[in-house]
Design a protein around this motif. Structure first.
Motif, PDB file in Angstrom:
ATOM      1  N   TYR A   1      21.841  63.535  13.835  1.00  0.00           N
ATOM      2  CA  TYR A   1      22.146  62.435  14.737  1.00  0.00           C
ATOM      3  C   TYR A   1      23.249  61.598  14.101  1.00  0.00           C
ATOM      4  CZ  TYR A   1      17.568  63.620  16.650  1.00  0.00           C
ATOM      5  OH  TYR A   1      16.503  64.285  17.198  1.00  0.00           O
ATOM      6  N   GLY A   2      24.078  61.005  14.929  1.00  0.00           N
ATOM      7  CA  GLY A   2      25.110  60.157  14.365  1.00  0.00           C
ATOM      8  C   GLY A   2      25.894  59.412  15.419  1.00  0.00           C
ATOM      9  N   ALA A   3      26.615  58.404  14.966  1.00  0.00           N
ATOM     10  CA  ALA A   3      27.458  57.598  15.835  1.00  0.00           C
ATOM     11  C   ALA A   3      28.797  58.297  16.043  1.00  0.00           C
ATOM     12  CB  ALA A   3      27.672  56.226  15.215  1.00  0.00           C
ATOM     13  N   LYS A   4      29.389  58.082  17.197  1.00  0.00           N
ATOM     14  CA  LYS A   4      30.732  58.569  17.493  1.00  0.00           C
ATOM     15  C   LYS A   4      31.670  57.400  17.221  1.00  0.00           C
ATOM     16  CE  LYS A   4      28.702  61.527  20.917  1.00  0.00           C
ATOM     17  NZ  LYS A   4      28.424  61.714  22.322  1.00  0.00           N
ATOM     18  N   ILE A   5      32.493  57.526  16.206  1.00  0.00           N
ATOM     19  CA  ILE A   5      33.274  56.400  15.709  1.00  0.00           C
ATOM     20  C   ILE A   5      34.757  56.619  15.965  1.00  0.00           C
ATOM     21  CG2 ILE A   5      33.919  55.121  13.620  1.00  0.00           C
ATOM     22  CD1 ILE A   5      31.081  55.893  12.574  1.00  0.00           C
ATOM     23  N   ASN A   6      35.404  55.586  16.451  1.00  0.00           N
ATOM     24  CA  ASN A   6      36.850  55.595  16.597  1.00  0.00           C
ATOM     25  C   ASN A   6      37.422  55.150  15.252  1.00  0.00           C
ATOM     26  OD1 ASN A   6      39.525  55.191  17.150  1.00  0.00           O
ATOM     27  ND2 ASN A   6      39.188  54.044  19.038  1.00  0.00           N
ATOM     28  N   TRP A   7      37.748  56.098  14.391  1.00  0.00           N
ATOM     29  CA  TRP A   7      38.192  55.792  13.038  1.00  0.00           C
ATOM     30  C   TRP A   7      39.529  55.078  13.025  1.00  0.00           C
ATOM     31  CZ3 TRP A   7      34.810  55.496   9.445  1.00  0.00           C
ATOM     32  CH2 TRP A   7      33.668  56.313   9.498  1.00  0.00           C
TER      33      TRP A   7
ATOM     34  N   VAL B   1      46.677  65.746  13.650  1.00  0.00           N
ATOM     35  CA  VAL B   1      46.351  64.846  14.748  1.00  0.00           C
ATOM     36  C   VAL B   1      47.148  63.561  14.553  1.00  0.00           C
ATOM     37  CG1 VAL B   1      44.532  63.489  15.847  1.00  0.00           C
ATOM     38  CG2 VAL B   1      44.042  65.800  15.032  1.00  0.00           C
ATOM     39  N   LEU B   2      47.926  63.198  15.545  1.00  0.00           N
ATOM     40  CA  LEU B   2      48.727  61.987  15.465  1.00  0.00           C
ATOM     41  C   LEU B   2      48.012  60.797  16.093  1.00  0.00           C
ATOM     42  CD1 LEU B   2      52.198  63.521  16.387  1.00  0.00           C
ATOM     43  CD2 LEU B   2      51.212  63.147  14.109  1.00  0.00           C
ATOM     44  N   LYS B   3      47.299  61.048  17.188  1.00  0.00           N
ATOM     45  CA  LYS B   3      46.557  59.978  17.861  1.00  0.00           C
ATOM     46  C   LYS B   3      45.468  60.617  18.697  1.00  0.00           C
ATOM     47  CE  LYS B   3      47.174  56.010  20.910  1.00  0.00           C
ATOM     48  NZ  LYS B   3      48.147  55.196  21.668  1.00  0.00           N
ATOM     49  N   ARG B   4      44.284  60.031  18.666  1.00  0.00           N
ATOM     50  CA  ARG B   4      43.156  60.508  19.480  1.00  0.00           C
ATOM     51  C   ARG B   4      43.086  59.680  20.757  1.00  0.00           C
ATOM     52  NH1 ARG B   4      39.530  63.815  16.576  1.00  0.00           N
ATOM     53  NH2 ARG B   4      39.522  63.229  14.399  1.00  0.00           N
ATOM     54  N   TYR B   5      43.004  60.378  21.883  1.00  0.00           N
ATOM     55  CA  TYR B   5      42.836  59.709  23.159  1.00  0.00           C
ATOM     56  C   TYR B   5      41.405  59.846  23.678  1.00  0.00           C
ATOM     57  CZ  TYR B   5      47.890  59.353  23.221  1.00  0.00           C
ATOM     58  OH  TYR B   5      49.185  59.049  22.903  1.00  0.00           O
ATOM     59  N   LYS B   6      40.808  60.992  23.411  1.00  0.00           N
ATOM     60  CA  LYS B   6      39.437  61.253  23.852  1.00  0.00           C
ATOM     61  C   LYS B   6      38.785  62.131  22.802  1.00  0.00           C
ATOM     62  CE  LYS B   6      36.907  62.599  27.994  1.00  0.00           C
ATOM     63  NZ  LYS B   6      37.037  63.085  29.363  1.00  0.00           N
ATOM     64  N   PHE B   7      37.543  61.794  22.446  1.00  0.00           N
ATOM     65  CA  PHE B   7      36.828  62.548  21.418  1.00  0.00           C
ATOM     66  C   PHE B   7      35.384  62.713  21.855  1.00  0.00           C
ATOM     67  CE2 PHE B   7      34.229  62.533  17.506  1.00  0.00           C
ATOM     68  CZ  PHE B   7      34.682  63.704  16.948  1.00  0.00           C
ATOM     69  N   ASP B   8      34.915  63.948  21.890  1.00  0.00           N
ATOM     70  CA  ASP B   8      33.532  64.257  22.251  1.00  0.00           C
ATOM     71  C   ASP B   8      33.131  63.601  23.571  1.00  0.00           C
ATOM     72  OD1 ASP B   8      31.210  65.668  21.897  1.00  0.00           O
ATOM     73  OD2 ASP B   8      30.283  64.197  20.578  1.00  0.00           O
ATOM     74  N   GLY B   9      34.066  63.631  24.530  1.00  0.00           N
ATOM     75  CA  GLY B   9      33.781  63.110  25.867  1.00  0.00           C
ATOM     76  C   GLY B   9      33.958  61.615  26.022  1.00  0.00           C
ATOM     77  N   ILE B  10      34.380  60.921  24.970  1.00  0.00           N
ATOM     78  CA  ILE B  10      34.530  59.465  25.024  1.00  0.00           C
ATOM     79  C   ILE B  10      35.997  59.110  24.846  1.00  0.00           C
ATOM     80  CG2 ILE B  10      33.926  57.284  23.914  1.00  0.00           C
ATOM     81  CD1 ILE B  10      31.313  58.636  23.025  1.00  0.00           C
ATOM     82  N   VAL B  11      36.515  58.276  25.749  1.00  0.00           N
ATOM     83  CA  VAL B  11      37.898  57.817  25.642  1.00  0.00           C
ATOM     84  C   VAL B  11      38.000  56.867  24.457  1.00  0.00           C
ATOM     85  CG1 VAL B  11      39.746  56.531  26.786  1.00  0.00           C
ATOM     86  CG2 VAL B  11      38.315  58.105  28.111  1.00  0.00           C
ATOM     87  N   CYS B  12      38.932  57.152  23.544  1.00  0.00           N
ATOM     88  CA  CYS B  12      39.088  56.365  22.319  1.00  0.00           C
ATOM     89  C   CYS B  12      40.077  55.222  22.477  1.00  0.00           C
ATOM     90  CB  CYS B  12      39.578  57.249  21.172  1.00  0.00           C
ATOM     91  SG  CYS B  12      38.461  58.560  20.733  1.00  0.00           S
TER      92      CYS B  12
END
Length: 166
Positions: free
Chosen positions: A52-58, A142-153
């Motif tokens: 289990y874990g949090a989905k974090i926008n690093w 990766v230069l920029k994340r827009y969406k990760f694991d179904g979540i918009v970052c």
């Protein structure tokens, strides 16, 4: 969700928010809380639920900087060992966050994290490329994340400038 099994319903809920209390999962699924608990326990024991874990926008977190790279790896599988032995060697490295056998022109898709581009480049050149079965690599940073694991970052920034028309 009606075509899903009880396990599938629970897994989908946990995947979206693993912090929900058993009672809420019970209400959402129509399954008694004790049965929900038993199903989750079984899924943990059989390795279906790995953790289990949090989905974090690093990019927004105030933690240490890190760089993510996707590495495509082309290999020649070894006789009687196939791809599994190669994957096992690769996923032992702490920098490696995921390893997937792929279809297409590359055999493996690997996600690697490091503190900077040079660190990842050295990892590829010192650990992956020299492996006897590796015949080619391609590294994508990766230069920029827009969406990760179904979540918009990150949403596009709003233009706060005032419109001036003449």
């Amino acid at each position: 969700m009606s075509n899903y099994s009880n396990q599938d319903k629970i897994l989908e809920i946990l995947h979206n928010d693993c912090r929900l209390p058993l009672e809420e999962i019970s209400v959402m699924t129509g399954i008694a809380a004790q049965e929900v608990a038993a199903i989750i326990d079984d899924l943990e024991k059989d390795g279906t639920i790995l953790g289990y874990g949090a989905k974090i926008n690093w990019d927004k977190a105030a933690g240490p900087d890190s760089v993510t790279a996707y590495i495509e790896l082309r290999v020649t599988p070894q006789r009687n060992q196939g791809f599994d032995r190669i994957a096992e060697r690769i996923y032992q490295y702490p920098e490696v966050k995921s390893v997937n056998l792929m279809s297409g022109s590359y055999d493996f898709g690997i996600t690697v994290e490091g503190s900077n581009i040079k660190e990842i480049s050295l990892f590829v050149s010192q650990h992956l490329a020299p492996m006897e079965s590796v015949v080619g690599t391609a590294t994508h940073f990766v230069l920029k994340r827009y969406k990760f694991d179904g979540i918009v970052c990150s949403q596009p920034e709003k233009d706060e400038r005032e419109v001036i028309s003449l």
